[in-house]
Design an enzyme around this catalytic site. Sequence first.
Site, PDB file in Angstrom:
ATOM      1  N   GLU A 170     -20.707 -60.645 -23.681  1.00 50.12           N
ATOM      2  CA  GLU A 170     -20.351 -61.962 -23.171  1.00 50.12           C
ATOM      3  C   GLU A 170     -21.576 -62.810 -22.845  1.00 50.12           C
ATOM      4  O   GLU A 170     -21.488 -64.035 -22.816  1.00 50.12           O
ATOM      5  CB  GLU A 170     -19.462 -61.832 -21.932  1.00 50.12           C
ATOM      6  CG  GLU A 170     -18.059 -61.343 -22.270  1.00 50.12           C
ATOM      7  CD  GLU A 170     -17.077 -61.548 -21.125  1.00 50.12           C
ATOM      8  OE1 GLU A 170     -17.504 -62.007 -20.046  1.00 50.12           O
ATOM      9  OE2 GLU A 170     -15.888 -61.241 -21.320  1.00 50.12           O
ATOM     10  N   HIS A 204     -22.031 -41.779 -28.034  1.00 46.56           N
ATOM     11  CA  HIS A 204     -23.018 -40.806 -28.494  1.00 46.56           C
ATOM     12  C   HIS A 204     -22.385 -39.786 -29.429  1.00 46.56           C
ATOM     13  O   HIS A 204     -22.871 -38.675 -29.564  1.00 46.56           O
ATOM     14  CB  HIS A 204     -23.699 -40.105 -27.310  1.00 46.56           C
ATOM     15  CG  HIS A 204     -22.827 -39.160 -26.547  1.00 46.56           C
ATOM     16  ND1 HIS A 204     -22.193 -39.529 -25.406  1.00 46.56           N
ATOM     17  CD2 HIS A 204     -22.502 -37.864 -26.759  1.00 46.56           C
ATOM     18  CE1 HIS A 204     -21.503 -38.503 -24.935  1.00 46.56           C
ATOM     19  NE2 HIS A 204     -21.675 -37.479 -25.740  1.00 46.56           N
ATOM     20  N   LYS A 206      -8.724 -68.262 -22.193  1.00 47.92           N
ATOM     21  CA  LYS A 206      -7.987 -68.362 -20.937  1.00 47.92           C
ATOM     22  C   LYS A 206      -7.126 -69.616 -20.908  1.00 47.92           C
ATOM     23  O   LYS A 206      -5.976 -69.591 -20.438  1.00 47.92           O
ATOM     24  CB  LYS A 206      -8.961 -68.378 -19.764  1.00 47.92           C
ATOM     25  CG  LYS A 206      -9.666 -67.049 -19.490  1.00 47.92           C
ATOM     26  CD  LYS A 206     -10.593 -67.160 -18.309  1.00 47.92           C
ATOM     27  CE  LYS A 206     -11.292 -65.831 -18.013  1.00 47.92           C
ATOM     28  NZ  LYS A 206     -12.215 -65.955 -16.862  1.00 47.92           N
TER      29      LYS A 206
END
Length: 397
Positions: free
Chosen positions: A249, A269, A385
């Site tokens: 972000e 991993h 949003k």
Amino acid sequence: MKYQHNFNPTISDEDVFDEINKEKESIGYYNLAFADTKKYKKYAKGVQQKNIVVIGIGGSTLGTYAIYKFLKHSRDLDKKLFFLETTDPIDIQSKINTIDLDDTLFIVISKSGTTVETIAIFKYINSLVKCTKDNTVVITEHDSKLKAYADANNMQSFEIPKNVGGRFSVFSAVGLLPLAIVGIDIDKLLEGAREVHDDFFGKKEFYSRILKKARFLVEYKYNFNINVVFSYSSRLEGFNKWYIQLWGESLGKVDINNTRQGLTPIGQHSFLQLIVEGRRDKTVTVIKVENFDNDLKIPEVYLEGLEDLDYLNGIAFSDLINKQADATIESINNLGDIPCDVITIDGVCESAIAGLMYEYELLTSLCAKFMYIDAYNQPGVEAGKMILKQKLQNNKD
């Protein structure tokens, strides 16, 4: 002759460092390491409930979860911390079914005070148990609608500074209050963050190291666009999630020349094969824990047919996992064409996880400077949003 240009030449380390110093005056996360913890500890002492439920999403929960996940099995905590952070109805119900709501403190966190997901979950909680000043506390901006709600109901509230973004807020009330309540030493957390702050702003060799990494990641972003964090401790699973949001972000932006920028974060991993023989488009950071403060060993057990593995007997599991990390590092370095760095944190303690997280916040800010973007806004998220709110409002009409 007149001349104008909008070229963005590679910025020098000195100029970036100067810009970060100036930014400290307006961006609040840098100075959270020096926060006064008295009010959080005072409130924490008065909490009688055994269950602490954080209601929030994204930056309101991920940093706190990262620290709690890292420390909870190494601390004798007498309270349990839960996170309601998704509108998935199965997740909500499954968690609620395991919690005694009559012995629960609810911490409602929303910077804006109008986060749809957070308020939706809070409404549901209110249908199950009466939320009052005795079992609910609010963390939000000082002038939000959620703050007004808290005031109207005589609920305790704590402030998120306006100049601290959600994904950079872990060392504010967002993280410090719930962690203090469950028994994490928040003073030691801030000590770890302060140590990294002081080293970065006071020791050239330290900030040069982080600057070097940030510059490399940005200048080679078209060759190595994917940044993989291999965390060699299951306790760091929460850190990986937090890092992915922080990185994605903050750095997925359009720069001042209207060019799309971004570095893709992966916290994993389990795909070394892809790293070793796949496309050379990834950098790797390996995070190790030097001291697990745990003496669990592989016992002297002999299994018929598995005699070839008797060399495992007597090895501490902490040594085993670190040797696994070392083997991964060596296999990558032997190839010679995969950028790789290694961070070894001291142990499973407050200062270690806080220092690691603060360093990653600094690294994010530095990368943003080199990329000529704003690390602290999120127009892509805000657009989503707004669309969501419009759809929900239209659905009611």
